[in-house]
Motif scaffolding. Structure first.
Motif, PDB file in Angstrom:
ATOM      1  N   GLN A   1       3.148  -5.917   3.818  1.00 47.53           N
ATOM      2  CA  GLN A   1       2.938  -7.027   4.734  1.00 47.53           C
ATOM      3  C   GLN A   1       2.680  -8.297   3.939  1.00 47.53           C
ATOM      4  OE1 GLN A   1      -0.455  -5.735   7.055  1.00 47.53           O
ATOM      5  NE2 GLN A   1      -1.891  -6.749   5.681  1.00 47.53           N
TER       6      GLN A   1
ATOM      7  N   ARG B   1       9.402   1.508   1.761  1.00 49.22           N
ATOM      8  CA  ARG B   1       9.266   2.826   2.381  1.00 49.22           C
ATOM      9  C   ARG B   1      10.238   3.828   1.766  1.00 49.22           C
ATOM     10  NH1 ARG B   1       8.349   0.113   7.960  1.00 49.22           N
ATOM     11  NH2 ARG B   1      10.617   0.059   8.093  1.00 49.22           N
TER      12      ARG B   1
ATOM     13  N   ALA C   1       7.186  -3.274  11.120  1.00 50.44           N
ATOM     14  CA  ALA C   1       6.068  -2.566  10.512  1.00 50.44           C
ATOM     15  C   ALA C   1       5.826  -1.250  11.240  1.00 50.44           C
ATOM     16  CB  ALA C   1       4.814  -3.429  10.560  1.00 50.44           C
ATOM     17  N   VAL C   2       5.500  -0.220  10.486  1.00 48.92           N
ATOM     18  CA  VAL C   2       5.131   1.085  11.040  1.00 48.92           C
ATOM     19  C   VAL C   2       3.732   1.395  10.492  1.00 48.92           C
ATOM     20  CG1 VAL C   2       5.746   3.517  11.263  1.00 48.92           C
ATOM     21  CG2 VAL C   2       7.548   1.796  11.065  1.00 48.92           C
ATOM     22  N   PRO C   3       2.693   1.041  11.245  1.00 51.14           N
ATOM     23  CA  PRO C   3       1.330   1.098  10.698  1.00 51.14           C
ATOM     24  C   PRO C   3       0.892   2.468  10.210  1.00 51.14           C
ATOM     25  CG  PRO C   3       1.387  -0.214  12.707  1.00 51.14           C
ATOM     26  CD  PRO C   3       2.719   0.443  12.593  1.00 51.14           C
ATOM     27  N   ASP C   4       1.432   3.552  10.802  1.00 48.53           N
ATOM     28  CA  ASP C   4       0.971   4.880  10.404  1.00 48.53           C
ATOM     29  C   ASP C   4       1.837   5.503   9.311  1.00 48.53           C
ATOM     30  OD1 ASP C   4       3.204   5.267  11.980  1.00 48.53           O
ATOM     31  OD2 ASP C   4       2.412   7.049  12.984  1.00 48.53           O
ATOM     32  N   TYR C   5       2.832   4.744   8.780  1.00 48.78           N
ATOM     33  CA  TYR C   5       3.630   5.294   7.686  1.00 48.78           C
ATOM     34  C   TYR C   5       2.846   5.148   6.380  1.00 48.78           C
ATOM     35  CZ  TYR C   5       7.678   6.778   5.038  1.00 48.78           C
ATOM     36  OH  TYR C   5       8.510   7.497   4.225  1.00 48.78           O
TER      37      TYR C   5
ATOM     38  N   ARG D   1      10.011  -4.468   3.236  1.00 47.32           N
ATOM     39  CA  ARG D   1       9.213  -3.383   3.834  1.00 47.32           C
ATOM     40  C   ARG D   1      10.029  -2.091   3.875  1.00 47.32           C
ATOM     41  NH1 ARG D   1       7.923  -5.727   8.836  1.00 47.32           N
ATOM     42  NH2 ARG D   1       5.955  -6.481   8.025  1.00 47.32           N
TER      43      ARG D   1
ATOM     44  N   ARG E   1       3.229   0.867   3.133  1.00 45.43           N
ATOM     45  CA  ARG E   1       3.188  -0.319   3.994  1.00 45.43           C
ATOM     46  C   ARG E   1       3.307  -1.589   3.153  1.00 45.43           C
ATOM     47  NH1 ARG E   1      -0.549   3.269   6.267  1.00 45.43           N
ATOM     48  NH2 ARG E   1      -2.342   2.392   5.174  1.00 45.43           N
TER      49      ARG E   1
ATOM     50  N   GLU F   1       0.832  -1.197   0.000  1.00 48.20           N
ATOM     51  CA  GLU F   1       0.000   0.000   0.000  1.00 48.20           C
ATOM     52  C   GLU F   1       0.871   1.252   0.000  1.00 48.20           C
ATOM     53  OE1 GLU F   1      -2.763  -0.138   3.211  1.00 48.20           O
ATOM     54  OE2 GLU F   1      -3.910  -1.805   2.343  1.00 48.20           O
TER      55      GLU F   1
END
Length: 232
Positions: free
Chosen positions: A106, A76, A97-101, A72, A104, A9
């Motif tokens: 996974q 980024r 993982a950095v969910p708010d970046y 990942r 993303r 994403e």
């Protein structure tokens, strides 16, 4: 359309700097250095995982977690940098993982790949690599004879260049270009995940554009969606 187990994403910032892309190559140098080391580790550990899968039928979970983390991190950096230019938020130095970046990556858990797959995965991936090479590695030629010049400007490179110029002069990022670039990156990362055997499921020949992964279409009801009439 089935849901692919590797999910990529990229959600573009609402407002992007007009000029920051001019210097991102400088401020990303620390990431490039670290990623060079991490990718050496990914290649070595993937070969170890190939051997382990061949002889034991198991893919070491620690290697899988490491490979996911490297892909990942790579995504980024690519999303911030010259793969998409989709965010001005500096990427973190972490495999986690950095969910708010905004970018993303996974991979959903699943059964281990077949024991024989390490022997032929690279061969099965060749058609994908040819198509992706045409999208990301083309060279344009200009002029004739001694005045001939070659420029490594692929479709992706041209799209990023157009997006950068649009940002510089208008402050706006064309949404269609963003969706295209994320789609090409998504295809690349799916193939990388298959080659590293993060997943044993063959990647689709499909350019899924857009910041979010496509969701599978709901299956039609057996009666075609018509409710049965019950006599009273």
């Amino acid at each position: 359309m089935d849901r692919y187990p590797v999910r990529v994403e990229g959600h573009r910032d609402e407002s992007l700097s007009r000029w920051l892309w001019l210097v991102k190559w400088i401020i990303l140098i620390p990431h490039y250095i670290v990623l060079a080391v991490l990718w050496i580790g990914l290649v070595v550990l993937t070969l170890v995982a190939y051997v382990a899968l061949l002889f034991t039928g198991r893919y070491p979970e620690s290697i899988r977690a490491y490979n996911i983390g490297v892909l990942r991190w790579t995504w980024r950096v690519g999303y911030y940098g010259y793969q998409v230019l989709g965010t001005d938020r500096y990427p973190p130095f972490t495999l986690a993982a950095v969910p708010d970046y905004p970018a993303r990556f996974q991979a959903e858990p699943g059964p281990p790949p077949p024991r024989w797959l390490p022997l032929v995965a690279w061969l099965f991936a060749v058609p994908h690599l040819i198509l992706l090479g045409a999208l990301t590695g083309a060279t344009w030629s200009f002029g004739d004879g001694d005045a001939r010049a070659d420029a490594p400007l692929s479709l992706v490179g041209a799209a990023v260049l157009v997006a950068a110029v649009a940002l510089l002069f208008s402050g706006r990022y064309p949404a269609g270009l963003h969706d295209l670039l994320v789609g090409v990156a998504r295809w690349n990362l799916r193939v990388a995940a298959y080659l590293t055997l993060i997943t044993g499921r063959y990647p689709p020949f499909r350019l899924d554009q857009g910041g979010s992964e496509p969701e599978p279409e709901p299956e039609p009801e057996p009666d075609g969606g018509r409710s049965a009439t019950v006599a009273s």
